[in-house]
Design an enzyme around this catalytic site. Sequence first.
Site, PDB file in Angstrom:
ATOM      1  N   CYS A 183       0.751  -1.208   0.008  1.00 37.70           N
ATOM      2  CA  CYS A 183       0.033  -0.171  -0.007  1.00 37.70           C
ATOM      3  C   CYS A 183       0.668   1.235   0.130  1.00 37.70           C
ATOM      4  CB  CYS A 183      -0.801  -0.177   1.305  1.00 37.70           C
ATOM      5  SG  CYS A 183      -1.984  -1.486   1.331  1.00 37.70           S
ATOM      6  N   HIS A 194      -3.446   6.935   3.530  1.00 35.73           N
ATOM      7  CA  HIS A 194      -3.760   5.812   2.948  1.00 35.73           C
ATOM      8  C   HIS A 194      -5.246   5.505   3.081  1.00 35.73           C
ATOM      9  CE1 HIS A 194      -4.217   1.694   1.113  1.00 35.73           C
ATOM     10  NE2 HIS A 194      -3.816   1.145   2.310  1.00 35.73           N
ATOM     11  N   ASN A 231     -10.264  -0.092  -0.338  1.00 38.39           N
ATOM     12  CA  ASN A 231      -8.715  -0.353  -0.058  1.00 38.39           C
ATOM     13  C   ASN A 231      -8.180  -0.463  -1.494  1.00 38.39           C
ATOM     14  OD1 ASN A 231      -6.215  -0.784   0.333  1.00 38.39           O
ATOM     15  ND2 ASN A 231      -6.507  -1.713   2.164  1.00 38.39           N
TER      16      ASN A 231
HETATM   17  O1  UT7 Z   1      -3.966  -1.553   3.233  1.00 38.95           O
HETATM   18  C1  UT7 Z   1      -3.074  -1.543   4.344  1.00 38.95           C
HETATM   19  C2  UT7 Z   1      -3.322  -2.702   5.454  1.00 38.95           C
HETATM   20  N1  UT7 Z   1      -4.576  -3.172   5.605  1.00 38.95           N
HETATM   21  C3  UT7 Z   1      -5.299  -2.627   6.793  1.00 38.95           C
HETATM   22  O2  UT7 Z   1      -4.798  -1.528   7.301  1.00 38.95           O
HETATM   23  C4  UT7 Z   1      -6.485  -3.152   7.417  1.00 38.95           C
HETATM   24  C5  UT7 Z   1      -6.414  -3.257   8.632  1.00 38.95           C
HETATM   25  N2  UT7 Z   1      -7.183  -3.931   9.140  1.00 38.95           N
HETATM   26  C6  UT7 Z   1      -8.620  -3.235   9.412  1.00 38.95           C
HETATM   27  O3  UT7 Z   1      -9.176  -2.566   8.591  1.00 38.95           O
HETATM   28  C7  UT7 Z   1      -9.588  -4.240  10.414  1.00 38.95           C
HETATM   29  O4  UT7 Z   1      -8.961  -5.144  11.339  1.00 38.95           O
HETATM   30  C8  UT7 Z   1     -10.737  -5.123   9.673  1.00 38.95           C
HETATM   31  C9  UT7 Z   1     -11.693  -4.185   8.844  1.00 38.95           C
HETATM   32  C10 UT7 Z   1     -10.253  -6.015   8.602  1.00 38.95           C
HETATM   33  C11 UT7 Z   1     -11.681  -6.052  10.647  1.00 38.95           C
HETATM   34  O5  UT7 Z   1     -12.338  -5.205  11.443  1.00 38.95           O
HETATM   35  P1  UT7 Z   1     -11.991  -5.561  13.071  1.00 38.95           P
HETATM   36  O6  UT7 Z   1     -12.779  -4.341  13.855  1.00 38.95           O
HETATM   37  O7  UT7 Z   1     -10.446  -5.724  13.419  1.00 38.95           O
HETATM   38  O8  UT7 Z   1     -12.892  -6.959  13.218  1.00 38.95           O
HETATM   39  P2  UT7 Z   1     -12.295  -8.200  13.563  1.00 38.95           P
HETATM   40  O9  UT7 Z   1     -11.310  -8.878  12.744  1.00 38.95           O
HETATM   41  O10 UT7 Z   1     -11.916  -8.268  14.946  1.00 38.95           O
HETATM   42  O11 UT7 Z   1     -13.546  -9.185  13.561  1.00 38.95           O
HETATM   43  C12 UT7 Z   1     -14.652  -8.897  14.495  1.00 38.95           C
HETATM   44  C13 UT7 Z   1     -15.589  -9.818  14.182  1.00 38.95           C
HETATM   45  C14 UT7 Z   1     -15.267 -11.106  13.994  1.00 38.95           C
HETATM   46  O12 UT7 Z   1     -16.400 -12.273  14.450  1.00 38.95           O
HETATM   47  P3  UT7 Z   1     -16.273 -12.878  15.903  1.00 38.95           P
HETATM   48  O13 UT7 Z   1     -15.013 -13.788  15.961  1.00 38.95           O
HETATM   49  O14 UT7 Z   1     -16.137 -11.485  16.908  1.00 38.95           O
HETATM   50  O15 UT7 Z   1     -17.712 -13.346  16.123  1.00 38.95           O
HETATM   51  C15 UT7 Z   1     -15.267 -11.361  12.474  1.00 38.95           C
HETATM   52  O16 UT7 Z   1     -15.562 -12.754  12.304  1.00 38.95           O
HETATM   53  O17 UT7 Z   1     -16.290  -9.559  12.821  1.00 38.95           O
HETATM   54  C16 UT7 Z   1     -16.429 -10.681  11.860  1.00 38.95           C
HETATM   55  N3  UT7 Z   1     -16.317 -10.066  10.657  1.00 38.95           N
HETATM   56  C17 UT7 Z   1     -17.372  -9.725   9.829  1.00 38.95           C
HETATM   57  N4  UT7 Z   1     -18.636  -9.931  10.175  1.00 38.95           N
HETATM   58  C18 UT7 Z   1     -19.489  -9.495   9.072  1.00 38.95           C
HETATM   59  C19 UT7 Z   1     -15.155 -10.152   9.903  1.00 38.95           C
HETATM   60  N5  UT7 Z   1     -15.439  -9.635   8.699  1.00 38.95           N
HETATM   61  C20 UT7 Z   1     -16.924  -9.632   8.593  1.00 38.95           C
HETATM   62  C21 UT7 Z   1     -17.676  -8.967   7.555  1.00 38.95           C
HETATM   63  N6  UT7 Z   1     -19.114  -8.925   8.073  1.00 38.95           N
HETATM   64  N7  UT7 Z   1     -17.288  -8.731   6.305  1.00 38.95           N
END
Ligand code: UT7
Length: 327
Positions: free
Chosen positions: A112, A254, A284
Amino acid sequence: MNIRITGTGSALPDKILTNAELEQLVDTSDEWITLRTGIKERRIASEGEYTSTFAAQAARSAMAMAGIQPEELDLIIVGTVTPDFPFPSTACIVQDILGATNATAFDLSAACSGFIFGLSIAEKYIRSGAARKILVIGAEVLSRIVDWRDRNTCVLFGDGSGAAILEASESEDHALLSTHTFSNGSFWKLLYQSGSGSRNPASESRTIDERLLYVNMEGNEVFKHAVRAMEEAAVKALDANGLTSSDIALLIPHQANRRIIDATAKRLGIEGDRLFTNLHRYGNTSSASIPIALDEANRQRLLAPDSKLLLVAFGGGFAYGSALIHW
Ligand code: UT7
């Protein structure tokens, strides 16, 4: 020798994929995607459209703004993690499409942060006198390396390209003031794509486990590092130029996640209309995100002449960095 950005351009696929459409593909909701990321829709390449397609379109638009012909280019740099092929470089394909017959062309891999790393290399070429007119592009077709069954990743990414023309300038006004780049390879396993390289070659068995071809990300961990690293890169740029965040007219971070952007902006004290975001429309787009945003801000006349603009990126590697521009 100083450096001036004389043109910007961007190109995006026509096809829009909304959160509502994603609800039909995986177990997700518009509410979850909007609250956790800020993304509402993203652009997806159609059949026959490649990374070089959008890269060349963005390049033509930037060259038109700068008023330069392809043969005048000395160097073409394409930051991408989704090249048309492992080799030759997508930059060589773009060179061919444009007819930039006098340019050296190569890709760089900084995920990125590809556009910022590209600016940094271009800066050094111009300051050393090795080149006078450089095309820097960030271009991705990420839709072809995400698993459309994995809700953790498929909702996040989009396709597109942005480009800028950098030219040698005698004047200190309207110059690229500095670039800073950083790498921390100890975290490479938090964000990577493992297939098709020398560790998992398809050539051994003549097949490859398709899961190896997809983006692999520990989103939560990446999130924490992203905020700290972007703040570090931004502060480095401000300190190097004897400026504070109150001197910055516009911050273009970004575009990965609205919460990462807001947390970074808050730490820097740059908020409201001094913060540019467009990830609600494009998701992204990795290396393309900053140059697309830069082009939109430029064309929307959000960059006042003589104002200071700060670009800051973070991504896989980890690779991160910043650029400070006197617009
Ligand atoms: O481009 C440069 C590098 N990339 C980034 O900078 C991305 C960095 N990370 C992020 O943007 C975030 O961590 C994400 C958007 C990827 C995820 O958000 P989060 O608040 O960190 O969520 P999480 O991964 O902790 O997931 C929370 C819950 C999980 O369920 P449980 O285990 O708590 O029951 C996931 O399974 O949300 C669930 N989940 C979803 N639910 C509905 C994950 N993806 C989805 C989805 N829809 N698409």
